[in-house]
Design a protein around this motif. Structure first.
Motif, PDB file in Angstrom:
ATOM      1  N   VAL A 170      -6.599  -4.859   0.496  1.00  0.00           N
ATOM      2  CA  VAL A 170      -5.469  -3.856   0.814  1.00  0.00           C
ATOM      3  C   VAL A 170      -4.403  -4.625   1.816  1.00  0.00           C
ATOM      4  O   VAL A 170      -3.336  -4.810   1.623  1.00  0.00           O
ATOM      5  N   GLN A 171      -5.094  -5.070   2.883  1.00  0.00           N
ATOM      6  CA  GLN A 171      -3.962  -5.398   4.039  1.00  0.00           C
ATOM      7  C   GLN A 171      -3.605  -6.789   3.765  1.00  0.00           C
ATOM      8  O   GLN A 171      -2.303  -7.164   4.002  1.00  0.00           O
ATOM      9  N   LYS A 172      -4.295  -7.598   2.740  1.00  0.00           N
ATOM     10  CA  LYS A 172      -3.698  -8.952   2.237  1.00  0.00           C
ATOM     11  C   LYS A 172      -2.609  -8.659   1.307  1.00  0.00           C
ATOM     12  O   LYS A 172      -1.302  -9.267   1.006  1.00  0.00           O
ATOM     13  N   TYR A 173      -2.925  -7.774   0.505  1.00  0.00           N
ATOM     14  CA  TYR A 173      -1.705  -7.250  -0.862  1.00  0.00           C
ATOM     15  C   TYR A 173      -0.634  -6.698  -0.235  1.00  0.00           C
ATOM     16  O   TYR A 173       0.409  -7.040  -0.675  1.00  0.00           O
ATOM     17  N   LEU A 174      -0.741  -6.014   0.910  1.00  0.00           N
ATOM     18  CA  LEU A 174       0.732  -5.376   1.520  1.00  0.00           C
ATOM     19  C   LEU A 174       1.237  -6.082   2.750  1.00  0.00           C
ATOM     20  O   LEU A 174       2.166  -5.687   3.154  1.00  0.00           O
ATOM     21  N   ASN A 175       0.534  -7.148   3.417  1.00  0.00           N
ATOM     22  CA  ASN A 175       0.723  -7.561   4.656  1.00  0.00           C
ATOM     23  C   ASN A 175       0.933  -6.549   5.800  1.00  0.00           C
ATOM     24  O   ASN A 175       1.891  -6.467   6.449  1.00  0.00           O
ATOM     25  N   VAL A 176      -0.046  -5.660   5.728  1.00  0.00           N
ATOM     26  CA  VAL A 176       0.052  -4.465   6.887  1.00  0.00           C
ATOM     27  C   VAL A 176      -1.254  -4.304   7.471  1.00  0.00           C
ATOM     28  O   VAL A 176      -2.607  -4.353   6.784  1.00  0.00           O
ATOM     29  N   PRO A 177      -1.707  -4.302   8.712  1.00  0.00           N
ATOM     30  CA  PRO A 177      -2.726  -4.481   9.432  1.00  0.00           C
ATOM     31  C   PRO A 177      -3.583  -3.024   9.156  1.00  0.00           C
ATOM     32  O   PRO A 177      -3.079  -1.973   8.953  1.00  0.00           O
ATOM     33  N   ILE A 178      -4.944  -3.148   8.703  1.00  0.00           N
ATOM     34  CA  ILE A 178      -5.555  -1.879   8.683  1.00  0.00           C
ATOM     35  C   ILE A 178      -6.518  -1.635   9.853  1.00  0.00           C
ATOM     36  O   ILE A 178      -7.453  -2.717  10.063  1.00  0.00           O
ATOM     37  N   ASP A 179      -6.387  -0.707  10.863  1.00  0.00           N
ATOM     38  CA  ASP A 179      -7.102  -0.582  11.978  1.00  0.00           C
ATOM     39  C   ASP A 179      -8.580  -0.121  11.715  1.00  0.00           C
ATOM     40  O   ASP A 179      -9.367  -0.473  12.319  1.00  0.00           O
ATOM     41  N   TYR A 180      -8.396   0.937  10.826  1.00  0.00           N
ATOM     42  CA  TYR A 180      -9.956   1.648  10.620  1.00  0.00           C
ATOM     43  C   TYR A 180      -9.798   1.933   9.236  1.00  0.00           C
ATOM     44  O   TYR A 180      -9.056   1.981   8.554  1.00  0.00           O
ATOM     45  N   LEU A 306       2.506   3.718  -4.607  1.00  0.00           N
ATOM     46  CA  LEU A 306       2.762   2.742  -5.053  1.00  0.00           C
ATOM     47  C   LEU A 306       2.783   2.811  -6.774  1.00  0.00           C
ATOM     48  O   LEU A 306       1.792   3.001  -7.127  1.00  0.00           O
ATOM     49  N   GLN A 307       4.174   2.476  -7.283  1.00  0.00           N
ATOM     50  CA  GLN A 307       4.328   2.971  -8.496  1.00  0.00           C
ATOM     51  C   GLN A 307       3.985   1.561  -9.371  1.00  0.00           C
ATOM     52  O   GLN A 307       4.745   0.681  -8.969  1.00  0.00           O
ATOM     53  N   GLY A 308       3.219   1.733 -10.267  1.00  0.00           N
ATOM     54  CA  GLY A 308       3.112   0.458 -11.229  1.00  0.00           C
ATOM     55  C   GLY A 308       3.529   0.591 -12.817  1.00  0.00           C
ATOM     56  O   GLY A 308       3.936   1.914 -12.906  1.00  0.00           O
ATOM     57  N   GLU A 323       7.795  -6.495  -7.467  1.00  0.00           N
ATOM     58  CA  GLU A 323       7.946  -7.094  -6.135  1.00  0.00           C
ATOM     59  C   GLU A 323       8.419  -6.039  -5.274  1.00  0.00           C
ATOM     60  O   GLU A 323       8.337  -5.939  -4.059  1.00  0.00           O
ATOM     61  N   SER A 324       9.652  -5.626  -5.860  1.00  0.00           N
ATOM     62  CA  SER A 324      10.646  -4.658  -5.110  1.00  0.00           C
ATOM     63  C   SER A 324       9.828  -3.279  -4.878  1.00  0.00           C
ATOM     64  O   SER A 324      10.194  -2.771  -3.572  1.00  0.00           O
ATOM     65  N   GLU A 325       8.949  -2.835  -5.440  1.00  0.00           N
ATOM     66  CA  GLU A 325       8.213  -1.621  -5.256  1.00  0.00           C
ATOM     67  C   GLU A 325       7.107  -2.012  -3.977  1.00  0.00           C
ATOM     68  O   GLU A 325       7.045  -1.268  -3.276  1.00  0.00           O
ATOM     69  N   LYS A 326       6.501  -3.159  -4.296  1.00  0.00           N
ATOM     70  CA  LYS A 326       5.634  -3.379  -3.354  1.00  0.00           C
ATOM     71  C   LYS A 326       6.232  -3.578  -1.983  1.00  0.00           C
ATOM     72  O   LYS A 326       5.800  -3.105  -0.899  1.00  0.00           O
ATOM     73  N   GLN A 327       7.387  -4.372  -1.966  1.00  0.00           N
ATOM     74  CA  GLN A 327       8.253  -4.507  -0.638  1.00  0.00           C
ATOM     75  C   GLN A 327       8.628  -3.233  -0.113  1.00  0.00           C
ATOM     76  O   GLN A 327       8.484  -2.876   1.078  1.00  0.00           O
ATOM     77  N   ASP A 342       8.804  -7.504   7.690  1.00  0.00           N
ATOM     78  CA  ASP A 342       8.295  -8.657   6.824  1.00  0.00           C
ATOM     79  C   ASP A 342       8.063  -8.620   5.568  1.00  0.00           C
ATOM     80  O   ASP A 342       7.913  -7.665   4.861  1.00  0.00           O
ATOM     81  N   GLN A 343       8.092  -9.811   5.118  1.00  0.00           N
ATOM     82  CA  GLN A 343       7.724  -9.890   3.480  1.00  0.00           C
ATOM     83  C   GLN A 343       6.461  -9.133   2.895  1.00  0.00           C
ATOM     84  O   GLN A 343       5.374  -9.422   3.589  1.00  0.00           O
ATOM     85  N   THR A 344       6.388  -8.537   1.657  1.00  0.00           N
ATOM     86  CA  THR A 344       5.163  -7.929   1.498  1.00  0.00           C
ATOM     87  C   THR A 344       4.135  -9.064   1.164  1.00  0.00           C
ATOM     88  O   THR A 344       4.353 -10.244   1.088  1.00  0.00           O
ATOM     89  N   GLY A 345       2.886  -8.615   0.932  1.00  0.00           N
ATOM     90  CA  GLY A 345       1.773  -9.670   0.913  1.00  0.00           C
ATOM     91  C   GLY A 345       1.260 -10.174  -0.470  1.00  0.00           C
ATOM     92  O   GLY A 345       2.113  -9.487  -1.612  1.00  0.00           O
ATOM     93  N   SER A 346       0.347 -11.038  -0.781  1.00  0.00           N
ATOM     94  CA  SER A 346       0.028 -11.339  -1.996  1.00  0.00           C
ATOM     95  C   SER A 346      -1.545 -11.643  -1.905  1.00  0.00           C
ATOM     96  O   SER A 346      -1.841 -12.422  -1.059  1.00  0.00           O
TER      97      SER A 346
END
Length: 357
Positions: A170-180, A306-308, A323-327, A342-346
């Motif tokens: 998840v954190q790599k997918y969105l480029n967001v740190p997951i603390d817990y 997150l809409q797919g 990609e725009s929705e992920k961003q 920052d740019q969304t992850g992958s």
């Protein structure tokens, strides 16, 4: 002068002797209100000390029980944290928490299962706001450490390496740190809700299911069975599985916030239930900090998903956000965490770096 003084002393002595021979009522009349108050205060102080000691022993015993129980559900993922989470907690900075509802135990399942529900929550006490993002379980990803199995569904990440692979993915997918993280066994959700004496939820739509009726926007106190009926309804929801995810998100967050109430942290029944249905890398002290510093983060709630778009790939149905929705989701979460854009992850990227600036 000496003689007079001697006579005065003698007379004074005689007066004292006579006073000592007076009866008891007269002696009471000579006591001042100040002396009586001092006596009352002494007894009150003694009583207070006894109660404090007894109560302190009781609270200490409760604290020991709570601490011991939380230790049984505390489970580190083994994942290197993307940032110093302890410092963030102590300083009251925004933190993220990945909530996962596993399907272990539901419908008689006994295997590890998958994550039926994934909610990424950000608590920001400074803005007094909580941001919740539901992630579709069928989202197309490459599971961290198992990229050769691409494409895979997001809910399958938990089936590989448990919470560790789910957090990393998840954190790599969105480029967001997951603390817990916190996982809740959906098969035991009913008992967990009953242990906190129910949860308050405002239904997202009006419907009836499982013998219960719900009215949109009308705050409702739900016990375990009623809450399960609320989250299980799927086919009558105009948003389909996305609507169901939103209702699951509501209930899971209500349970999570109740779990950090100090009275529940010291409630033996609740703790016994939690120990059977939940795992987390939050320690007991972390939970106390959450209860003390992050309650005001629940004053305002921002909720989305997150809409797919549905897509059939190799005979499997996936949800594929563009990609725009992920961003959009990455921007929302990073802003809530007070992080720079920052740019969304992958999940197919060769880099494992998560921007925490």
């Amino acid at each position: 002068m000496p003689q007079r003084r001697s006579q005065y002393t003698q007379a004074d002595s005689s007066f004292r002797d006579e006073e000592m021979q007076t009866d008891e009522p007269l002696q009471r009349r000579h006591q001042t209100p100040h002396h009586r108050l001092k006596g009352c205060f002494f007894w009150f102080l003694l009583f207070f000390v006894v109660v404090l000691l007894a109560g302190g022993h009781y609270i200490y015993q409760k604290y020991r029980t709570a601490h011991s129980t939380i230790n049984t559900i505390h489970k580190e993922t083994g994942v290197q944290k993307a940032r110093d989470t302890q410092a963030a907690l102590k300083q009251g900075r925004p933190i993220s928490l990945l909530l996962m509802g596993t399907d272990t135990g539901a419908l008689g399942r006994t295997y590890k299962g998958r994550t039926d529900t994934l909610v990424l929550a950000v608590l920001n006490p400074k803005s007094e706001a909580m941001t919740l993002v539901s992630l579709p379980r069928d989202t197309k990803v490459a599971v961290y450490g198992h990229e050769s199995d691409y494409p895979a569904k997001l809910n399958a990440a938990y089936a590989y390496d448990g919470s560790a692979s789910a957090v990393r993915t998840v954190q790599k997918y969105l480029n967001v740190p997951i603390d817990y993280y916190a996982t809740i066994n959906m098969g035991g959700l009913e008992n967990l809700i009953n242990a906190v004496v129910g949860v308050d939820v405002s239904p997202t739509l009006t419907f009836s299911y499982g013998g219960y009726s719900f009215t949109k926007g009308q705050k409702t106190h739900m016990n375990g069975k009623k809450a399960l009926a609320y989250v299980r309804m799927r086919y009558s929801d105009p948003q389909g599985d996305y609507g169901r995810q939103e209702r699951q998100r509501q209930v899971l967050m209500s349970v999570a916030m109740e779990a950090t109430q100090v009275e529940n942290l010291l409630n033996e029944k609740f703790l016994n239930t939690v120990s059977k249905q939940m795992t987390t890398d939050l320690s007991f002290n972390d939970m106390l900090l959450l209860a003390a510093k992050y309650r005001k983060a629940t004053h305002h709630m921002n909720s989305t998903h997150l809409q797919g778009q549905s897509s059939m790939i190799s005979g499997q149905s996936f949800e594929v956000p563009d990609e725009s929705e992920k961003q959009r989701i990455t921007d929302l979460l990073r802003k809530a965490l007070d992080l720079s854009p920052d740019q969304t992850g992958s999940t197919l990227s060769s880099s494992d770096e998560i921007n925490v600036n």
